[in-house]
Motif scaffolding. Structure first.
Motif, mmCIF file in Angstrom:
data_model
loop_
_atom_site.group_PDB
_atom_site.id
_atom_site.type_symbol
_atom_site.label_atom_id
_atom_site.label_comp_id
_atom_site.label_asym_id
_atom_site.label_seq_id
_atom_site.Cartn_x
_atom_site.Cartn_y
_atom_site.Cartn_z
ATOM 1 N N GLY A 66 41.694 41.911 -1.326
ATOM 2 C CA GLY A 66 40.497 41.709 -2.140
ATOM 3 C C GLY A 66 39.923 43.032 -2.621
ATOM 4 O O GLY A 66 39.405 43.137 -3.740
ATOM 5 N N TRP B 69 42.506 34.942 5.202
ATOM 6 C CA TRP B 69 42.998 35.823 4.128
ATOM 7 C C TRP B 69 42.114 35.656 2.894
ATOM 8 O O TRP B 69 41.706 36.641 2.260
ATOM 9 C CB TRP B 69 44.456 35.482 3.781
ATOM 10 C CG TRP B 69 45.087 36.463 2.831
ATOM 11 C CD1 TRP B 69 45.816 37.580 3.156
ATOM 12 C CD2 TRP B 69 45.065 36.420 1.403
ATOM 13 N NE1 TRP B 69 46.236 38.229 2.018
ATOM 14 C CE2 TRP B 69 45.788 37.535 0.936
ATOM 15 C CE3 TRP B 69 44.504 35.559 0.470
ATOM 16 C CZ2 TRP B 69 45.967 37.816 -0.415
ATOM 17 C CZ3 TRP B 69 44.674 35.829 -0.884
ATOM 18 C CH2 TRP B 69 45.403 36.934 -1.327
ATOM 19 N N SER B 70 41.800 34.399 2.546
ATOM 20 C CA SER B 70 40.932 34.139 1.397
ATOM 21 C C SER B 70 39.530 34.694 1.630
ATOM 22 O O SER B 70 38.883 35.188 0.698
ATOM 23 C CB SER B 70 40.853 32.631 1.132
ATOM 24 O OG SER B 70 42.126 32.106 0.828
ATOM 25 N N GLY C 218 39.699 38.214 0.917
ATOM 26 C CA GLY C 218 39.747 38.393 -0.530
ATOM 27 C C GLY C 218 38.378 38.241 -1.163
ATOM 28 O O GLY C 218 37.998 38.980 -2.077
ATOM 29 N N LEU C 219 37.619 37.269 -0.661
ATOM 30 C CA LEU C 219 36.258 37.031 -1.170
ATOM 31 C C LEU C 219 35.361 38.232 -0.899
ATOM 32 O O LEU C 219 34.713 38.764 -1.816
ATOM 33 C CB LEU C 219 35.677 35.778 -0.516
ATOM 34 C CG LEU C 219 34.179 35.543 -0.693
ATOM 35 C CD1 LEU C 219 33.845 35.308 -2.154
ATOM 36 C CD2 LEU C 219 33.716 34.373 0.163
ATOM 37 N N GLU D 245 47.980 32.496 -8.201
ATOM 38 C CA GLU D 245 47.174 33.333 -7.315
ATOM 39 C C GLU D 245 47.320 34.802 -7.696
ATOM 40 O O GLU D 245 46.337 35.552 -7.758
ATOM 41 C CB GLU D 245 47.603 33.100 -5.866
ATOM 42 C CG GLU D 245 46.661 33.688 -4.843
ATOM 43 C CD GLU D 245 46.989 33.242 -3.425
ATOM 44 O OE1 GLU D 245 46.457 33.869 -2.492
ATOM 45 O OE2 GLU D 245 47.759 32.279 -3.244
ATOM 46 N N LEU E 254 44.414 37.343 -9.135
ATOM 47 C CA LEU E 254 44.141 38.570 -8.389
ATOM 48 C C LEU E 254 44.214 39.795 -9.292
ATOM 49 O O LEU E 254 43.315 40.643 -9.291
ATOM 50 C CB LEU E 254 45.126 38.705 -7.225
ATOM 51 C CG LEU E 254 45.154 40.048 -6.481
ATOM 52 C CD1 LEU E 254 43.815 40.299 -5.802
ATOM 53 C CD2 LEU E 254 46.277 40.077 -5.460
ATOM 54 N N SER F 30 38.571 32.976 -4.430
ATOM 55 C CA SER F 30 38.743 33.138 -2.988
ATOM 56 C C SER F 30 37.733 32.308 -2.196
ATOM 57 O O SER F 30 38.048 31.791 -1.128
ATOM 58 C CB SER F 30 38.607 34.615 -2.601
ATOM 59 O OG SER F 30 39.650 35.371 -3.163
ATOM 60 N N ALA G 288 38.952 29.710 0.481
ATOM 61 C CA ALA G 288 38.576 29.840 1.887
ATOM 62 C C ALA G 288 37.938 28.556 2.405
ATOM 63 O O ALA G 288 38.285 28.064 3.488
ATOM 64 C CB ALA G 288 37.615 31.019 2.066
ATOM 65 N N GLY H 240 41.143 27.498 -7.245
ATOM 66 C CA GLY H 240 41.191 27.933 -5.845
ATOM 67 C C GLY H 240 41.220 26.765 -4.885
ATOM 68 O O GLY H 240 41.926 26.792 -3.874
ATOM 69 N N SER I 102 44.559 26.289 -2.621
ATOM 70 C CA SER I 102 44.194 26.592 -1.232
ATOM 71 C C SER I 102 45.240 26.171 -0.217
ATOM 72 O O SER I 102 45.608 26.948 0.665
ATOM 73 C CB SER I 102 42.850 25.940 -0.899
ATOM 74 O OG SER I 102 42.938 24.532 -1.027
#
Length: 361
Positions: free
Chosen positions: A2, A117-118, A121-122, A195, A199, A225, A229, A279, A283
């Motif tokens: 992220g 992981w998300s 990223g957030l 994804e 990104l 993200s 998530a 997302g 997911s």
């Protein structure tokens, strides 16, 4: 990862890269991953995933610092190669360890693992622009490296200690010739291309085609993200209730709708809504593919996962470099719209997700 998203425009600006030049750098990123991922898979079969997780993580953490220290195209290429290669190797090891945890607990946990992981990223993408503005590019990297190291040291004692697959090393420690793992890998590939596109190009899309500010542009991946998530934390429950095949089909439909909405968005609000819906869909597509890859009958988990993750991450790594060349002749709006149709292929292959259900018997 992220934190890498808001650095991309700065990285390109420092080295004077055009969209196609940045595409070449992202290609180098992908080459590093595709080189080290299969090697990581073989090492997992030999030493177990716990050992490989620890080694690759320690090597990976400082590479973000290298991204901020580059001053030429060649040093940039080396830094990006190491960043991509070591994150790829670490990902294979982490997913292999998650498969072992699923087997030990006899229930789905892969989506929850990917949810963190998300979450990273957030946090990384949402705070990245602000922290870069306050501390500078290098200060941001130092802060992120220190944070990642502390989190790793906290998590390290709890990493599941698994046994190496000694009996499978000589017979299975090679790339499989059967089509099943490659088809599951294709599902992962077409799930991860969107994804990777979000990104690496979401921030630039908001800035150049929808007029977003520098600090606001990172919110494309942040919205993406956040939705991922939230849904991934609920994904294991949904998958255990509905089954992997039905869950994958519902997610594919949501991904298609979200990407079309983002690609055809007339303003920032609609674009962010589209990325959020995408997302939600994406997911649980990737965790299901990875669980299926680690549970293919007659194949060592590390080897099966190395095939699926290598194909899958080639989508998040190589596709953005191709997008750079395409965007230079069309637009990023057209790219995001076109990428949505990859979900049709995933839907057609969704029956392969039944192997993910072997986790819970």
């Amino acid at each position: 990862m992220g934190s890498w998203a808001p650095k991309i425009p700065l990285f390109a600006g420092t080295l004077g890269l055009s969209e196609s030049g940045l595409g070449i750098m992202l290609f180098v990123f992908g080459a590093g991953s595709l080189l080290l991922m299969p090697i990581a898979g073989f090492q997992i079969a030999r030493f177990g995933s716990r050992q490989v997780v620890q080694v690759t993580t320690i090597l990976f953490i400082p590479t973000l610092l290298g991204i901020s220290l580059v001053d030429s195209v060649w040093s940039g290429a080396i830094a990006v190669f190491l960043f991509g290669g070591l994150t790829g190797a670490m990902d294979v090891a982490m997913n292999a360890n998650a498969v072992e945890v699923e087997r030990a607990m006899r229930r789905s946990i892969m989506s929850s693992c990917h949810a963190f992981w998300s979450l990273g990223g957030l946090v990384g993408s949402a705070l990245g622009g602000y922290l870069i503005a306050v501390t500078g590019d290098l200060g941001h990297s130092v802060l992120m490296v220190a944070t990642a190291l502390i989190l790793f040291l906290i998590a390290r004692p709890s990493i599941l200690a698994d046994r190496p697959h000694v009996s499978e090393q000589r017979t299975k420690a090679r790339l499989p010739l059967t089509p099943l793992p490659w088809l599951v890998g294709l599902v992962a590939l077409f799930s991860m291309i969107p994804e990777g596109a979000t990104l690496d190009w979401g921030a630039l899309y908001l800035r150049t085609e929808l007029g977003a500010s520098v600090s606001f542009s990172g919110f494309a991946f942040a919205a993406f993200s956040l939705a991922m998530a939230g849904m991934r934390f609920a994904g294991d429950l949904v998958r255990d209730r509905l089954g992997a095949v039905r869950t994958l089909r519902l997610c594919t439909a949501a991904s298609f709708i979200g990407l079309v909405t983002a690609g055809l968005a007339p303003n920032l609000t609609v674009a962010l809504l589209g990325f959020a819906v995408a997302g939600v869909g994406i997911s649980n597509m990737v965790p299901i593919a990875f669980s299926a890859g680690g549970n293919i009958p007659g194949l060592a988990p590390g080897i099966g996962l190395s095939v699926v993750t290598t194909l899958g991450y080639s989508g998040i790594l190589f596709a953005p470099s191709v997008i750079g060349f395409v965007a230079e002749h069309t637009s990023l709006s057209a790219v995001f719209t076109a990428v949505s149709f990859l979900n049709v292929v995933v839907f057609a292959l969704s029956g392969l997700a039944r192997h993910a259900d072997r986790t819970s018997g």
